[in-house]
Design a protein around this motif. Structure first.
Motif, short mmCIF file in Angstrom:
data_model
loop_
_atom_site.label_atom_id
_atom_site.label_comp_id
_atom_site.label_asym_id
_atom_site.label_seq_id
_atom_site.Cartn_x
_atom_site.Cartn_y
_atom_site.Cartn_z
N UNK A 45 -24.29 -14.45 -25.31
CA UNK A 45 -24.41 -13.17 -26.03
C UNK A 45 -25.21 -13.31 -27.31
N UNK A 46 -25.42 -14.55 -27.76
CA UNK A 46 -26.16 -14.79 -29.01
C UNK A 46 -27.65 -14.95 -28.71
N UNK A 47 -28.48 -14.09 -29.26
CA UNK A 47 -29.92 -14.13 -28.97
C UNK A 47 -30.57 -15.48 -29.26
N UNK A 48 -30.18 -16.15 -30.35
CA UNK A 48 -30.85 -17.40 -30.69
C UNK A 48 -30.52 -18.51 -29.70
N UNK A 49 -29.36 -18.43 -29.05
CA UNK A 49 -29.02 -19.40 -28.01
C UNK A 49 -29.88 -19.15 -26.78
N UNK A 50 -30.08 -17.89 -26.44
CA UNK A 50 -30.95 -17.57 -25.30
C UNK A 50 -32.38 -18.00 -25.58
N UNK A 51 -32.80 -17.91 -26.83
CA UNK A 51 -34.14 -18.37 -27.20
C UNK A 51 -34.28 -19.87 -26.93
N UNK A 52 -33.24 -20.63 -27.21
CA UNK A 52 -33.27 -22.07 -26.96
C UNK A 52 -33.41 -22.35 -25.46
N UNK A 53 -32.83 -21.48 -24.65
CA UNK A 53 -32.90 -21.67 -23.20
C UNK A 53 -34.30 -21.44 -22.65
N UNK A 54 -35.15 -20.84 -23.46
CA UNK A 54 -36.52 -20.59 -23.02
C UNK A 54 -37.30 -21.88 -22.81
N UNK A 55 -36.70 -23.01 -23.17
CA UNK A 55 -37.35 -24.31 -22.92
C UNK A 55 -37.56 -24.54 -21.42
N UNK A 56 -36.93 -23.69 -20.61
CA UNK A 56 -37.16 -23.76 -19.16
C UNK A 56 -38.66 -23.64 -18.86
N UNK A 57 -39.33 -22.78 -19.62
CA UNK A 57 -40.77 -22.59 -19.40
C UNK A 57 -41.54 -23.88 -19.68
N UNK A 58 -41.07 -24.64 -20.65
CA UNK A 58 -41.72 -25.92 -20.96
C UNK A 58 -41.50 -26.91 -19.82
N UNK A 59 -40.33 -26.84 -19.20
CA UNK A 59 -40.04 -27.71 -18.05
C UNK A 59 -41.03 -27.45 -16.92
N UNK A 60 -41.44 -26.21 -16.77
CA UNK A 60 -42.34 -25.84 -15.68
C UNK A 60 -43.73 -26.45 -15.86
N UNK A 61 -44.05 -26.84 -17.06
CA UNK A 61 -45.36 -27.41 -17.34
C UNK A 61 -45.43 -28.89 -17.00
N UNK A 62 -44.28 -29.48 -16.72
CA UNK A 62 -44.26 -30.90 -16.39
C UNK A 62 -44.85 -31.12 -14.99
N UNK A 63 -45.65 -32.14 -14.87
CA UNK A 63 -46.29 -32.43 -13.58
C UNK A 63 -45.60 -33.57 -12.84
N UNK A 64 -44.60 -34.16 -13.47
CA UNK A 64 -43.88 -35.28 -12.87
C UNK A 64 -43.11 -34.80 -11.64
N UNK A 65 -43.38 -35.40 -10.49
CA UNK A 65 -42.74 -34.98 -9.25
C UNK A 65 -41.64 -35.95 -8.81
N UNK A 66 -41.07 -36.66 -9.76
CA UNK A 66 -40.00 -37.61 -9.43
C UNK A 66 -38.81 -36.88 -8.81
N UNK A 67 -38.13 -37.59 -7.91
CA UNK A 67 -36.91 -37.03 -7.34
C UNK A 67 -35.86 -36.96 -8.43
#
Length: 223
Positions: free
Chosen positions: A151-173
């Motif tokens: 419910x806290x907006x700033x916590x949801x902002x921290x979760x936006x790091x998901x987008x940074x994860x998508x930029x990773x090219x490492x295909x490790x299992x």
């Protein structure tokens, strides 16, 4: 066993409709309230707390509480078990019952850890090991889902790091491992050391485009 005069002990249960619970679940809810109020109704006193089973901790809790209200001079061990059921097990159990989505898991884990902190060290030595060995909801994937629904907006902002994860090219299992748990965390988001943890995107958000993800960050994730 007849009811004796017992010491009332506090609990903290969420509001819910008893009719939504099974017979054994209703018993646990009502006996917790009864112990807190210091009064057990005649009807509850006559009810069966449920069959003992190693596969059903709930009826074990029911029987422990029933034994407490029927024992004049409870032992220290009995009091500790009763307190643990009233302060940790039952409140978290009913929280899970009312908030059962996957994104609630990390918050439930933290609540259980937080509620157990007031117990003696010899008790925490046992409970902390159980928490650490079963901290699946403290995995970054599950923490990120919880953060997206916060419910806290700033916590949801921290979760936006998901987008940074998508930029990773490492295909490790990716191997799902239980990570080192910070049992002193003041909030569920601090249950792990993010700086020392490899962060990958939760599978449940794979098909969510960035635009939709941005909207979730603004408004909170709900199913």
């Amino acid at each position: 066993m007849p009811i004796v005069e017992f010491k009332p002990r506090k609990t903290s249960l969420p509001q819910l409709e008893p009719d939504d619970l099974s017979t054994d679940q209703q018993y646990l809810y009502k006996i917790c309230i009864g112990i807190q109020n210091g009064t057990i109704t005649p009807n509850l006193a006559k009810r069966d707390p449920g069959k003992m089973s190693h596969a059903r901790w709930l009826t074990t809790a029911n029987r422990m509480l029933r034994l407490y209200i029927a024992t004049k001079n409870s032992s220290l061990t009995q009091i500790i078990l009763t307190e643990f059921i009233l302060k940790v097990y039952a409140p978290v159990w009913f929280e899970i019952k009312t908030k059962s989505y996957i994104y609630d898991g990390a918050r439930h884990l933290w609540k259980a850890i937080n509620a157990s902190r007031g117990f003696p060290d010899n008790v925490k030595h046992i409970t902390n090991k159980v928490f650490a060995d079963n901290a699946y909801f403290a995995h970054p994937k599950n923490l990120l889902l919880a953060m997206l629904s916060d419910t806290r907006p700033y916590i949801r902002e921290l979760a936006a790091r998901i987008k940074k994860c998508r930029m990773q090219t490492n295909k490790m299992i990716r191997v799902f491992r239980v990570l080192f748990l910070n049992l002193d965390a003041d909030d569920y988001i601090d249950l792990i050391d993010w700086q020392k943890t490899r962060i990958t995107e939760p599978p449940l958000t794979f098909n969510i485009i960035n635009e939709t993800l941005n909207n979730i960050v603004k408004r909170s994730l709900k199913f």
